[in-house]
Design a protein around this motif. Structure first.
Motif, short mmCIF file in Angstrom:
data_model
loop_
_atom_site.label_atom_id
_atom_site.label_comp_id
_atom_site.label_asym_id
_atom_site.label_seq_id
_atom_site.Cartn_x
_atom_site.Cartn_y
_atom_site.Cartn_z
N GLY A 124 0.59 -1.04 0.02
CA GLY A 124 -0.05 -0.06 0.15
C GLY A 124 0.92 1.34 0.17
N GLN A 125 2.08 1.32 -0.34
CA GLN A 125 3.05 2.40 -0.78
C GLN A 125 3.36 3.09 0.60
N PRO A 126 3.93 2.44 1.34
CA PRO A 126 4.48 2.98 2.49
C PRO A 126 5.59 4.15 1.95
N VAL A 127 5.50 5.31 2.19
CA VAL A 127 6.48 6.22 1.65
C VAL A 127 7.95 6.19 2.16
N CYS A 128 8.81 6.16 1.00
CA CYS A 128 10.17 6.19 1.06
C CYS A 128 10.97 7.38 0.09
N THR A 129 12.18 7.44 0.53
CA THR A 129 13.16 8.24 -0.20
C THR A 129 13.96 7.61 -0.74
N PHE A 130 14.14 7.81 -2.29
CA PHE A 130 15.14 7.15 -3.08
C PHE A 130 16.42 8.04 -3.48
N TYR A 131 17.37 7.72 -3.24
CA TYR A 131 18.54 8.59 -3.60
C TYR A 131 19.19 7.81 -4.59
N THR A 132 19.00 8.59 -5.97
CA THR A 132 19.48 7.91 -7.17
C THR A 132 20.81 8.73 -7.88
N THR A 133 21.48 7.89 -8.48
CA THR A 133 22.68 8.65 -9.13
C THR A 133 21.91 9.09 -10.33
N ALA A 134 22.38 10.25 -10.99
CA ALA A 134 21.61 10.70 -12.29
C ALA A 134 22.17 9.65 -13.35
#
Ligand code: ZN
Length: 265
Positions: free
Chosen positions: A51-61
């Motif tokens: 059910g989409q618990p919110v997260c943070t995604f640190y992504t390389t460009a």
């Protein structure tokens, strides 16, 4: 039912799978990307199921340029932040350039930054590049990697930016990062998380999508590799479901959590 008084920040470092290179095992860029994407799609499916618990995604460009649709899709529910431009190489201008690149892809502000391997760098560049917060400190001592024992466990203002350290167990400074989640029995890991959550009010964890891919063909150390793939997805599912069942805990995007700290500084 009370309001949630505690926060969990689930964060993922979305990057080229360059771990084999650190162990002198060659792996082409295309394969680094394929492994990470396999793991990231497993994470996406898990979050959807939960059910989409919110997260943070640190992504390389670099990663986002290879898989823009996946990153755009994630940005609808979750926070996208920068994990600089490339995972294996770094130059100071990448801090700024990765922000511009990612904002171009998702069409939203990129507020957060995390340096690969939590490496030390010139923190002034964070504010100069226009970020709102940095999350590049694991306030513990990892022999041969870094010693960040001098830093506090709570968010603090640092070179004109908020710094939000990842979680360690108070007093012990035992890191609650990906290697602990992977290697400890889940019941023990949850005990340490509960102790930390009760004392700090916030649990700030980080993982990598490539951990959730099948890594059985790579001769990397077992404590880095096992468990992998679906086995690790299932472990994370149990962990998240345990906290979703608790009314005193909520999942938040890192920028939403850190905003009040920025306003009072
Ligand atoms: Zn990384």
């Amino acid at each position: 039912m009370g309001m949630p008084t505690k926060t969990i920040l689930l964060t993922f470092d979305v990057e080229e799978f360059d771990t084999p290179l650190l162990h002198n095992i060659p792996i082409p860029m295309s394969e680094q990307m394929r492994i990470s994407q396999e793991g990231l799609l497993n994470i996406c499916a898990l979050l959807k199921r939960l059910g989409q618990p919110v997260c943070t995604f640190y992504t390389t460009a670099n990663y986002a340029l290879h898989f823009p649709e996946t990153i755009i899709d994630l940005s609808k529910q979750h926070e996208i932040a920068s994990h600089t431009y490339y995972h294996s190489t770094f130059k100071p201008s990448d801090i700024h350039d990765s922000k511009i690149c990612l904002e171009g892809i998702i069409g939203k502000e990129i507020a957060g930054f995390r340096m690969p391997n939590m490496a030390a760098f010139d923190k002034r560049l964070i504010h100069q590049a226009g970020y709102q917060y940095d999350s590049s400190i694991n306030p513990t001592w990892l022999p041969g990697k870094y010693n960040y024992l001098k830093y506090p466990l709570h968010p603090f203002s640092y070179f004109d930016t908020m710094e939000i350290p990842v979680s360690v167990v108070p007093y012990l400074r035992f890191p609650l990062f990906w290697l602990s989640f992977k290697n400890l029995p889940l019941w023990l890991y949850i005990q340490l998380c509960n102790f930390t959550l009760a004392r700090t009010g916030c649990l700030h964890l980080y993982f990598h999508p490539w951990e959730f891919a099948d890594l059985s063909m790579f001769r990397i150390p077992g404590f880095i590799r096992n468990p992998d793939g679906i086995q690790l997805v299932n472990k994370l599912e149990k962990f998240i479901r345990y906290y979703q069942a608790r009314s005193d805990v909520k999942f938040e995007r890192t920028f939403d959590y850190i905003k009040p700290f920025i306003l009072t500084n």
